[in-house]
Write a protein that holds these residues in place. Structure first.
Motif, mmCIF file in Angstrom:
data_model
loop_
_atom_site.group_PDB
_atom_site.id
_atom_site.type_symbol
_atom_site.label_atom_id
_atom_site.label_comp_id
_atom_site.label_asym_id
_atom_site.label_seq_id
_atom_site.Cartn_x
_atom_site.Cartn_y
_atom_site.Cartn_z
ATOM 1 N N TYR A 84 -7.948 -5.878 13.023
ATOM 2 C CA TYR A 84 -7.026 -6.677 12.217
ATOM 3 C C TYR A 84 -7.839 -7.731 11.489
ATOM 4 C CZ TYR A 84 -3.524 -10.305 11.232
ATOM 5 O OH TYR A 84 -2.749 -11.268 10.635
ATOM 6 N N HIS A 85 -7.605 -7.882 10.168
ATOM 7 C CA HIS A 85 -8.315 -8.894 9.410
ATOM 8 C C HIS A 85 -7.425 -10.124 9.277
ATOM 9 C CE1 HIS A 85 -10.673 -10.855 6.264
ATOM 10 N NE2 HIS A 85 -11.660 -10.072 6.646
ATOM 11 N N ARG B 60 -31.049 -3.189 15.354
ATOM 12 C CA ARG B 60 -30.193 -3.701 14.290
ATOM 13 C C ARG B 60 -28.732 -3.444 14.632
ATOM 14 N NH1 ARG B 60 -32.442 -7.051 10.772
ATOM 15 N NH2 ARG B 60 -30.967 -6.440 9.143
ATOM 16 N N VAL B 61 -27.881 -4.386 14.243
ATOM 17 C CA VAL B 61 -26.436 -4.249 14.405
ATOM 18 C C VAL B 61 -25.825 -4.040 13.016
ATOM 19 C CG1 VAL B 61 -24.298 -5.346 15.170
ATOM 20 C CG2 VAL B 61 -26.423 -5.735 16.428
ATOM 21 N N ALA B 62 -25.123 -2.937 12.834
ATOM 22 C CA ALA B 62 -24.416 -2.688 11.579
ATOM 23 C C ALA B 62 -23.076 -3.395 11.619
ATOM 24 C CB ALA B 62 -24.224 -1.190 11.348
ATOM 25 N N ALA B 63 -22.679 -4.007 10.505
ATOM 26 C CA ALA B 63 -21.432 -4.766 10.433
ATOM 27 C C ALA B 63 -20.647 -4.323 9.212
ATOM 28 C CB ALA B 63 -21.717 -6.262 10.366
ATOM 29 N N LEU B 64 -19.412 -3.893 9.436
ATOM 30 C CA LEU B 64 -18.511 -3.478 8.364
ATOM 31 C C LEU B 64 -17.419 -4.521 8.205
ATOM 32 C CD1 LEU B 64 -17.257 -1.495 6.324
ATOM 33 C CD2 LEU B 64 -16.208 -0.303 8.255
ATOM 34 N N ASP B 65 -17.410 -5.230 7.090
ATOM 35 C CA ASP B 65 -16.390 -6.243 6.811
ATOM 36 C C ASP B 65 -15.101 -5.544 6.410
ATOM 37 O OD1 ASP B 65 -14.880 -8.386 6.091
ATOM 38 O OD2 ASP B 65 -16.262 -9.175 4.581
ATOM 39 N N LEU B 66 -14.007 -5.826 7.125
ATOM 40 C CA LEU B 66 -12.721 -5.181 6.856
ATOM 41 C C LEU B 66 -11.868 -5.957 5.874
ATOM 42 C CD1 LEU B 66 -11.716 -4.027 10.456
ATOM 43 C CD2 LEU B 66 -12.961 -2.768 8.694
ATOM 44 N N LEU C 174 -22.078 -2.274 23.120
ATOM 45 C CA LEU C 174 -21.377 -3.387 22.494
ATOM 46 C C LEU C 174 -20.097 -3.688 23.262
ATOM 47 C CD1 LEU C 174 -21.717 -2.654 18.665
ATOM 48 C CD2 LEU C 174 -23.111 -4.147 20.084
ATOM 49 N N THR C 175 -19.689 -4.955 23.243
ATOM 50 C CA THR C 175 -18.475 -5.364 23.937
ATOM 51 C C THR C 175 -17.968 -6.648 23.299
ATOM 52 O OG1 THR C 175 -17.517 -5.794 26.125
ATOM 53 C CG2 THR C 175 -19.689 -6.709 25.679
ATOM 54 N N THR C 176 -16.936 -7.233 23.886
ATOM 55 C CA THR C 176 -16.449 -8.547 23.459
ATOM 56 C C THR C 176 -16.536 -9.505 24.637
ATOM 57 O OG1 THR C 176 -14.153 -7.958 24.007
ATOM 58 C CG2 THR C 176 -14.887 -7.576 21.742
ATOM 59 N N VAL C 177 -16.979 -10.724 24.365
ATOM 60 C CA VAL C 177 -17.105 -11.759 25.381
ATOM 61 C C VAL C 177 -16.355 -12.987 24.880
ATOM 62 C CG1 VAL C 177 -18.682 -13.191 26.724
ATOM 63 C CG2 VAL C 177 -19.354 -10.865 26.069
ATOM 64 N N HIS C 178 -15.161 -13.206 25.432
ATOM 65 C CA HIS C 178 -14.328 -14.345 25.041
ATOM 66 C C HIS C 178 -14.130 -14.393 23.521
ATOM 67 C CE1 HIS C 178 -15.837 -16.165 29.022
ATOM 68 N NE2 HIS C 178 -14.619 -15.681 29.194
ATOM 69 N N GLY C 179 -13.804 -13.245 22.941
ATOM 70 C CA GLY C 179 -13.497 -13.175 21.517
ATOM 71 C C GLY C 179 -14.700 -13.125 20.606
ATOM 72 N N VAL D 13 -18.467 1.498 19.262
ATOM 73 C CA VAL D 13 -18.040 0.828 18.035
ATOM 74 C C VAL D 13 -16.980 -0.193 18.416
ATOM 75 C CG1 VAL D 13 -16.986 1.114 15.763
ATOM 76 C CG2 VAL D 13 -18.552 2.855 16.626
ATOM 77 N N VAL D 14 -17.184 -1.457 18.035
ATOM 78 C CA VAL D 14 -16.314 -2.558 18.447
ATOM 79 C C VAL D 14 -15.897 -3.361 17.225
ATOM 80 C CG1 VAL D 14 -16.198 -4.709 19.766
ATOM 81 C CG2 VAL D 14 -17.340 -2.723 20.743
ATOM 82 N N THR D 15 -14.624 -3.741 17.165
ATOM 83 C CA THR D 15 -14.119 -4.594 16.094
ATOM 84 C C THR D 15 -13.787 -5.966 16.661
ATOM 85 O OG1 THR D 15 -13.227 -2.726 14.842
ATOM 86 C CG2 THR D 15 -12.343 -4.902 14.335
ATOM 87 N N VAL D 16 -14.363 -7.007 16.047
ATOM 88 C CA VAL D 16 -14.154 -8.389 16.480
ATOM 89 C C VAL D 16 -13.919 -9.248 15.247
ATOM 90 C CG1 VAL D 16 -15.082 -10.342 17.768
ATOM 91 C CG2 VAL D 16 -15.710 -8.011 18.429
ATOM 92 N N ASP D 17 -12.777 -9.945 15.218
ATOM 93 C CA ASP D 17 -12.504 -10.946 14.188
ATOM 94 C C ASP D 17 -12.703 -10.405 12.772
ATOM 95 O OD1 ASP D 17 -11.665 -13.432 13.323
ATOM 96 O OD2 ASP D 17 -13.687 -14.272 13.300
#
Length: 415
Positions: free
Chosen positions: A166-167, A241-247, A276-281, A225-229
């Motif tokens: 979610y963006h 390297r970490v690939a980042a896709l801006d939504l 990859l994971t999420t740690v407190h957002g 594959v993880v989506t954060v913020d």
């Protein structure tokens, strides 16, 4: 006329009247209105129900034919449970039964992937979004043809990953599809397709270009594959390297930035594995490696992206803490991902096979305290020590359990 009419940000509605307006809006609209000014953000955070509620743990148990989602209350007890059946008419027709898996959760909505067994050991798949509270469910959306997975015959291999995000600025929900292929003699997975689906009235998959000259376009086998913020992330094969896709709407592009420094030294995946994971957002990386002096446990370093990582700012990584987990298969405890932390707890799971087709799956929570860094007497934690069993379910051997945060909502589907 208004109790705060002289505010510099131009907010002139009485607070009570503004709250009444907010309560009549979808929660997604309230999230976007938080960006208007400080006054609006403060009132929305304090006076709207969703912002007062804490996220709970949603444990999703995948099983052939019908999977289940269990929401846990504050005390760890079962609060709600829903079952999701595969659209396959007869799962026994094929060698591997159809199964529904959870792609992710966003703001109380669940994105489900229905695996449909096809002849010749192939797997088709569809995507659907549901709100289990209201019972609303979108129509099944076929995934791109490249989402058909390949087996290992002849050395060819295809890995397909999905993520749900979610963006916060655009208020749009999106599904990201990453397809990777490995062909002999090269065993490294190469990304051959990145596609995005926006959940709207007429959703369509569209390809996202992955720059070849500016970054490694390979994919790490176990990174996920993880989506954060509002951004989707994955690791390249070397895990440097970490690939980042801006939504963001109209600005979907793939960039990359440096992974935590330890990954380059460890020469992943020969010496270590990472996920990859999420740690407190925040975006996190779990780096698991065996200690030379230890034969029974592996050390899992938890790295968190504290800032940067954009197109202009370099990433700022910090090692939050380290965890020791058993190596022996009979001990079978693994840290969870992508919902790795929940409040003050680190989540882990354990599987106990009672027979060749019957497996117990346990979910545990281990309170870690306030560990600001990976140093000190409590820097290395055993999840088995002091961990509390949260939930157990019995299922078939080919299933699994994942955890995501969940906040109940009556928001209508965006599709």
């Amino acid at each position: 006329m208004a109790d705060n009419a002289d505010d510099d940000d131009g907010f002139i509605l009485p607070t009570d009247a503004f709250v009444e307006v907010l309560l009549r809006l979808p929660t997604s609209s309230r999230r976007r209105l938080r960006l208007v000014c400080k006054s609006w953000r403060g009132i929305i955070d304090e006076r709207t129900p969703e912002r007062r509620s804490r996220a709970k743990i949603l444990a999703f148990f995948s099983e052939a034919g019908a999977s289940r989602a269990v929401v846990l209350d504050e005390d760890g007890g079962d609060e709600q449970e829903w079952r999701f059946r595969s659209s396959c008419i007869d799962c026994r027709t094929y060698e591997y039964g159809a199964v529904v898996r959870l792609v992710g959760t966003c703001n109380g909505l669940l994105c489900l992937r229905d695996y449909l067994p096809l002849p010749c050991h192939r797997i088709g798949t569809t995507i659907a979004v549901v709100n289990p509270v209201t019972g609303e469910e979108s129509a099944a959306i076929p995934c791109p043809p490249v989402s058909l997975s390949w087996d290992y015959r002849g050395g060819y291999r295809r890995v397909v990953e999905f993520s749900f995000g979610y963006h916060p600025t655009t208020g749009k929900y999106k599904v990201v599809h990453v397809s990777c292929t490995s062909e002999p003699p090269n065993k490294r997975l190469e990304i051959d397709s990145v596609q995005v689906l926006t959940l709207e009235r007429k959703p369509e998959w569209r390809a996202v270009p992955v720059p070849v000259l500016t970054m490694d376009t390979s994919y790490h086998d176990t990174g996920g594959v993880v989506t954060v913020d509002g951004s989707t992330y994955w690791l390249n094969a070397r895990a440097d390297r970490v690939a980042a896709l801006d939504l963001g709407d109209g600005d979907e592009r793939v960039a990359s930035f440096a992974a935590p420094p330890c990954l380059q030294v460890l020469q992943v995946p020969k010496v270590a594995t990472c996920q990859l994971t999420t740690v407190h957002g925040r975006l996190g990386v779990l780096v698991s490696r065996r200690q030379p002096a230890m034969t029974e446990a592996a050390k899992v370093d938890v790295w968190v992206l504290e800032g940067g990582g954009g197109r202009r700012l370099p990433p700022r990584w910090s090692r939050r803490w380290s965890i020791l987990q058993p190596i022996a298969a009979w001990q079978g405890r693994w840290v969870m991902s992508p919902h790795f932390t929940h409040g003050e707890y680190v989540l882990s799971k354990q599987e106990r096979h009672r027979s060749w087709q019957d497996c117990e799956r346990w979910l545990y929570g281990r309170k870690v305290g306030d560990l600001a860094s990976g140093s000190g007497k409590d820097a290395e934690l055993w999840p088995l020590e002091g961990a509390e069993a949260i939930i157990m379910r019995t299922g078939d051997e080919d299933g699994g359990v994942v955890t995501f945060p969940y906040v109940e909502t009556t928001e209508p589907l965006p599709i």
